[in-house]
Design a protein around this motif. Structure first.
Motif, PDB file in Angstrom:
ATOM      1  N   ASN A 300      24.474  24.823  30.574  1.00 59.17           N
ATOM      2  CA  ASN A 300      24.936  23.651  29.833  1.00 59.17           C
ATOM      3  C   ASN A 300      26.379  23.289  30.178  1.00 59.17           C
ATOM      4  OD1 ASN A 300      22.603  23.107  27.890  1.00 59.17           O
ATOM      5  ND2 ASN A 300      22.984  25.283  27.537  1.00 59.17           N
ATOM      6  N   ASP A 301      27.154  24.264  30.654  1.00 55.73           N
ATOM      7  CA  ASP A 301      28.533  23.976  31.044  1.00 55.73           C
ATOM      8  C   ASP A 301      28.589  23.132  32.313  1.00 55.73           C
ATOM      9  OD1 ASP A 301      29.384  25.509  28.919  1.00 55.73           O
ATOM     10  OD2 ASP A 301      29.644  27.339  30.103  1.00 55.73           O
ATOM     11  N   HIS A 302      27.531  23.177  33.097  1.00 51.59           N
ATOM     12  CA  HIS A 302      27.477  22.426  34.351  1.00 51.59           C
ATOM     13  C   HIS A 302      26.615  21.168  34.240  1.00 51.59           C
ATOM     14  CE1 HIS A 302      29.359  25.874  36.387  1.00 51.59           C
ATOM     15  NE2 HIS A 302      28.554  26.621  35.648  1.00 51.59           N
ATOM     16  N   CYS A 303      25.983  21.002  33.095  1.00 51.79           N
ATOM     17  CA  CYS A 303      25.113  19.837  32.885  1.00 51.79           C
ATOM     18  C   CYS A 303      25.170  19.465  31.411  1.00 51.79           C
ATOM     19  CB  CYS A 303      23.677  20.164  33.327  1.00 51.79           C
ATOM     20  SG  CYS A 303      22.518  18.790  33.140  1.00 51.79           S
ATOM     21  N   SER A 304      25.983  18.471  31.085  1.00 48.42           N
ATOM     22  CA  SER A 304      26.238  18.134  29.682  1.00 48.42           C
ATOM     23  C   SER A 304      25.045  17.496  28.975  1.00 48.42           C
ATOM     24  CB  SER A 304      27.441  17.195  29.591  1.00 48.42           C
ATOM     25  OG  SER A 304      27.192  15.999  30.333  1.00 48.42           O
ATOM     26  N   TRP A 305      24.105  16.959  29.760  1.00 44.10           N
ATOM     27  CA  TRP A 305      22.963  16.267  29.150  1.00 44.10           C
ATOM     28  C   TRP A 305      21.659  17.065  29.223  1.00 44.10           C
ATOM     29  CZ3 TRP A 305      19.057  15.704  32.625  1.00 44.10           C
ATOM     30  CH2 TRP A 305      19.401  15.748  33.982  1.00 44.10           C
ATOM     31  N   CYS A 306      21.681  18.199  29.887  1.00 43.12           N
ATOM     32  CA  CYS A 306      20.435  18.941  30.121  1.00 43.12           C
ATOM     33  C   CYS A 306      19.775  19.443  28.834  1.00 43.12           C
ATOM     34  CB  CYS A 306      20.688  20.123  31.054  1.00 43.12           C
ATOM     35  SG  CYS A 306      20.834  19.649  32.799  1.00 43.12           S
ATOM     36  N   HIS A 307      20.570  19.612  27.764  1.00 48.24           N
ATOM     37  CA  HIS A 307      19.958  20.106  26.514  1.00 48.24           C
ATOM     38  C   HIS A 307      18.929  19.121  25.969  1.00 48.24           C
ATOM     39  CE1 HIS A 307      23.469  17.695  25.275  1.00 48.24           C
ATOM     40  NE2 HIS A 307      22.773  17.405  24.177  1.00 48.24           N
ATOM     41  N   TYR A 308      19.025  17.850  26.381  1.00 45.40           N
ATOM     42  CA  TYR A 308      18.036  16.869  25.940  1.00 45.40           C
ATOM     43  C   TYR A 308      16.668  17.108  26.586  1.00 45.40           C
ATOM     44  CZ  TYR A 308      21.875  14.169  23.933  1.00 45.40           C
ATOM     45  OH  TYR A 308      22.944  13.768  23.180  1.00 45.40           O
ATOM     46  N   LEU A 309      16.626  17.872  27.656  1.00 53.77           N
ATOM     47  CA  LEU A 309      15.348  18.174  28.303  1.00 53.77           C
ATOM     48  C   LEU A 309      14.472  19.064  27.436  1.00 53.77           C
ATOM     49  CD1 LEU A 309      16.566  18.898  31.956  1.00 53.77           C
ATOM     50  CD2 LEU A 309      15.402  16.843  31.125  1.00 53.77           C
ATOM     51  N   SER A 310      15.093  19.799  26.518  1.00 51.79           N
ATOM     52  CA  SER A 310      14.328  20.720  25.681  1.00 51.79           C
ATOM     53  C   SER A 310      14.178  20.232  24.243  1.00 51.79           C
ATOM     54  CB  SER A 310      14.991  22.102  25.675  1.00 51.79           C
ATOM     55  OG  SER A 310      14.159  23.055  25.056  1.00 51.79           O
ATOM     56  N   CYS A 311      15.082  19.368  23.811  1.00 53.39           N
ATOM     57  CA  CYS A 311      14.966  18.844  22.436  1.00 53.39           C
ATOM     58  C   CYS A 311      15.738  17.543  22.322  1.00 53.39           C
ATOM     59  CB  CYS A 311      15.509  19.866  21.433  1.00 53.39           C
ATOM     60  SG  CYS A 311      15.305  19.359  19.703  1.00 53.39           S
ATOM     61  N   VAL A 312      15.079  16.535  21.816  1.00 48.85           N
ATOM     62  CA  VAL A 312      15.715  15.230  21.604  1.00 48.85           C
ATOM     63  C   VAL A 312      15.810  14.995  20.098  1.00 48.85           C
ATOM     64  CG1 VAL A 312      15.527  12.743  21.941  1.00 48.85           C
ATOM     65  CG2 VAL A 312      14.824  14.304  23.766  1.00 48.85           C
ATOM     66  N   PRO A 313      17.009  14.925  19.553  1.00 50.12           N
ATOM     67  CA  PRO A 313      17.159  14.740  18.101  1.00 50.12           C
ATOM     68  C   PRO A 313      16.654  13.378  17.638  1.00 50.12           C
ATOM     69  CG  PRO A 313      19.281  14.520  19.198  1.00 50.12           C
ATOM     70  CD  PRO A 313      18.305  14.979  20.246  1.00 50.12           C
ATOM     71  N   THR A 314      16.024  13.358  16.482  1.00 55.73           N
ATOM     72  CA  THR A 314      15.546  12.115  15.880  1.00 55.73           C
ATOM     73  C   THR A 314      15.906  12.124  14.401  1.00 55.73           C
ATOM     74  OG1 THR A 314      13.378  12.968  15.213  1.00 55.73           O
ATOM     75  CG2 THR A 314      13.580  12.174  17.481  1.00 55.73           C
ATOM     76  N   SER A 315      15.461  11.096  13.686  1.00 55.36           N
ATOM     77  CA  SER A 315      15.720  11.034  12.245  1.00 55.36           C
ATOM     78  C   SER A 315      14.907  12.081  11.485  1.00 55.36           C
ATOM     79  CB  SER A 315      15.377   9.641  11.716  1.00 55.36           C
ATOM     80  OG  SER A 315      14.010   9.317  11.986  1.00 55.36           O
ATOM     81  N   LYS A 316      13.870  12.637  12.130  1.00 56.42           N
ATOM     82  CA  LYS A 316      12.985  13.597  11.464  1.00 56.42           C
ATOM     83  C   LYS A 316      13.368  15.048  11.727  1.00 56.42           C
ATOM     84  CE  LYS A 316       8.956  10.538  11.362  1.00 56.42           C
ATOM     85  NZ  LYS A 316       9.018  10.352   9.899  1.00 56.42           N
ATOM     86  N   TRP A 317      14.143  15.302  12.791  1.00 55.58           N
ATOM     87  CA  TRP A 317      14.564  16.673  13.056  1.00 55.58           C
ATOM     88  C   TRP A 317      15.888  16.670  13.824  1.00 55.58           C
ATOM     89  CZ3 TRP A 317       9.949  15.124  15.768  1.00 55.58           C
ATOM     90  CH2 TRP A 317      10.143  14.839  17.142  1.00 55.58           C
ATOM     91  N   LYS A 318      16.561  17.794  13.732  1.00 56.35           N
ATOM     92  CA  LYS A 318      17.814  17.987  14.452  1.00 56.35           C
ATOM     93  C   LYS A 318      17.621  19.068  15.509  1.00 56.35           C
ATOM     94  CE  LYS A 318      20.706  16.658  10.527  1.00 56.35           C
ATOM     95  NZ  LYS A 318      21.806  17.082   9.610  1.00 56.35           N
ATOM     96  N   CYS A 319      18.454  19.025  16.517  1.00 54.22           N
ATOM     97  CA  CYS A 319      18.399  20.026  17.568  1.00 54.22           C
ATOM     98  C   CYS A 319      19.650  20.905  17.495  1.00 54.22           C
ATOM     99  CB  CYS A 319      18.331  19.373  18.950  1.00 54.22           C
ATOM    100  SG  CYS A 319      16.880  18.338  19.194  1.00 54.22           S
ATOM    101  N   GLU A 320      19.444  22.198  17.678  1.00 51.32           N
ATOM    102  CA  GLU A 320      20.583  23.095  17.709  1.00 51.32           C
ATOM    103  C   GLU A 320      21.418  22.796  18.936  1.00 51.32           C
ATOM    104  OE1 GLU A 320      21.534  27.882  18.110  1.00 51.32           O
ATOM    105  OE2 GLU A 320      19.492  27.152  17.911  1.00 51.32           O
ATOM    106  N   ASN A 321      22.701  22.802  18.807  1.00 48.64           N
ATOM    107  CA  ASN A 321      23.605  22.576  19.942  1.00 48.64           C
ATOM    108  C   ASN A 321      23.655  23.832  20.785  1.00 48.64           C
ATOM    109  OD1 ASN A 321      25.496  21.779  21.732  1.00 48.64           O
ATOM    110  ND2 ASN A 321      27.226  21.758  20.271  1.00 48.64           N
ATOM    111  N   ARG A 322      22.977  23.794  21.953  1.00 46.59           N
ATOM    112  CA  ARG A 322      22.867  24.983  22.779  1.00 46.59           C
ATOM    113  C   ARG A 322      23.936  25.008  23.848  1.00 46.59           C
ATOM    114  NH1 ARG A 322      16.304  24.420  23.275  1.00 46.59           N
ATOM    115  NH2 ARG A 322      15.780  25.367  21.298  1.00 46.59           N
TER     116      ARG A 322
END
Length: 322
Positions: A300-322
């Motif tokens: 994640n230090d080399h790819c700031s957006w890659c965490h969205y590949l595993s979880c996309v936050p919506t109004s129904k759920w939140k994603c842990e900041n990995r």
């Protein structure tokens, strides 16, 4: 869809109306699938052992939380608020070999990169994966044999574990999904590298791409390790170019009947190019991934957006900041 459909069709009078929407021309024998059923049995057996070790009633003795269903005794599941998939506790999974970054990198427990792919979080998890394995794996093993399919399954699972460890470093991860996505990736590369022998190529390609896209899309839900899916998929995709080569169209028939003098080589030049490029990428990818992992690098230090590949936050759920 199988590699023997055309051969059966021509032997039965050449009536192709009963064939699937796409098929391939080959005279290879069909293997008997036994390795994939063994993998299924092994995964289920491991899950039963994990539940035995978990022993929910003993470890929740005196607690307000109740194991479900109670009549299963020590095989009963953790409270559903803790594990809604009807399975063991995360502590038991970690004890039995779940993928956990800190233990792999700082605890010299690299074996977890392999053991995690034999563990599952619950009954729903293991059943979903094993049904997928049966539908995908048996057909591939019948076409290409247990050695090649077994290698793709195991190496893809390993590749998925490496990729997952580079991006998920605060949670544990379990499941055979990386290996399963490897089989899907191998199916796609097999179609591309053996393009000349397929009929209705576009239909076959679109069908496979839609299936892969849907499965990857499910991975953006919370608590799903989509990094293992992606890593396994690309590992299997590259392995397919290396291990699942078929003779070009007309070569098999020319060997039997000497009817086509124009077919001089068994494989086309682009097939060898795919094979070489895939082999190089596999070696470089695994080397780079393992070096980064055991140096403690965080993807994640080399790819700031890659965490969205595993979880996309919506109004129904939140994603842990990995």
């Amino acid at each position: 869809m199988t590699s023997r459909d055309l051969e059966r069709g021509t032997k039965n009078g050449g009536n192709s109306s009963n064939l699937p929407s796409y098929y391939v021309e080959t005279a290879e024998k069909q293997w008997t699938s036994w390795l994939i059923p063994m993998f299924v049995v092994a995964n289920i057996a491991v899950f039963i052992v994990v539940m035995y070790v978990n022993d929910c009633p003993k470890k929740n003795l005196g607690s307000e939380r109740s194991c479900v269903p109670k009549f299963l005794g020590r095989f009963s599941f953790q409270p559903l608020k803790e594990n809604p998939l009807f399975g063991p506790s995360s502590a038991t999974l970690e004890k039995m070999g779940a993928l956990e970054w800190n233990k792999v990198v700082r605890g010299d427990q690299g074996w977890r990169l392999i053991t995690c792919m034999w563990l599952h979080a619950g009954v729903i998890h293991v059943l979903a994966n094993m049904l997928s394995l049966v539908f995908i794996g048996i057909r591939l093993e019948q076409q290409f044999g247990f050695v090649r399919v077994g290698l793709i399954y195991l190496v893809s699972g390993f590749g998925g574990s490496i990729f997952s460890s580079l991006f998920i470093q605060r949670n544990i991860s379990v499941g055979a999904s990386g290996a399963l996505f490897g089989l899907l990736g191998a199916m796609l590369s097999e179609l591309l590298t053996n393009w000349t022998i397929y009929s209705n190529k576009i239909a076959a390609l679109l069908t496979l791409v839609v299936i892969i896209a849907i499965n990857l899309a499910v991975g953006i839900l919370p608590h799903v390790d989509n990094f293992a899916h992606i890593g396994g998929f690309f590992t299997g995709f590259l392995l397919g170019f290396v291990l699942l080569l078929r003779p070009q169209f007309g070569w098999v028939e020319s060997q039997h009947f000497r009817a086509d003098a124009h077919v001089k080589s068994k494989h086309k030049a682009y097939q060898y190019m795919f094979l070489l490029a895939a082999a190089v990428l596999l070696i470089v990818g695994f080397t780079l991934g393992l070096v980064m992992l055991f140096k403690g690098k965080n993807g994640n230090d080399h790819c700031s957006w890659c965490h969205y590949l595993s979880c996309v936050p919506t109004s129904k759920w939140k994603c842990e900041n990995r």
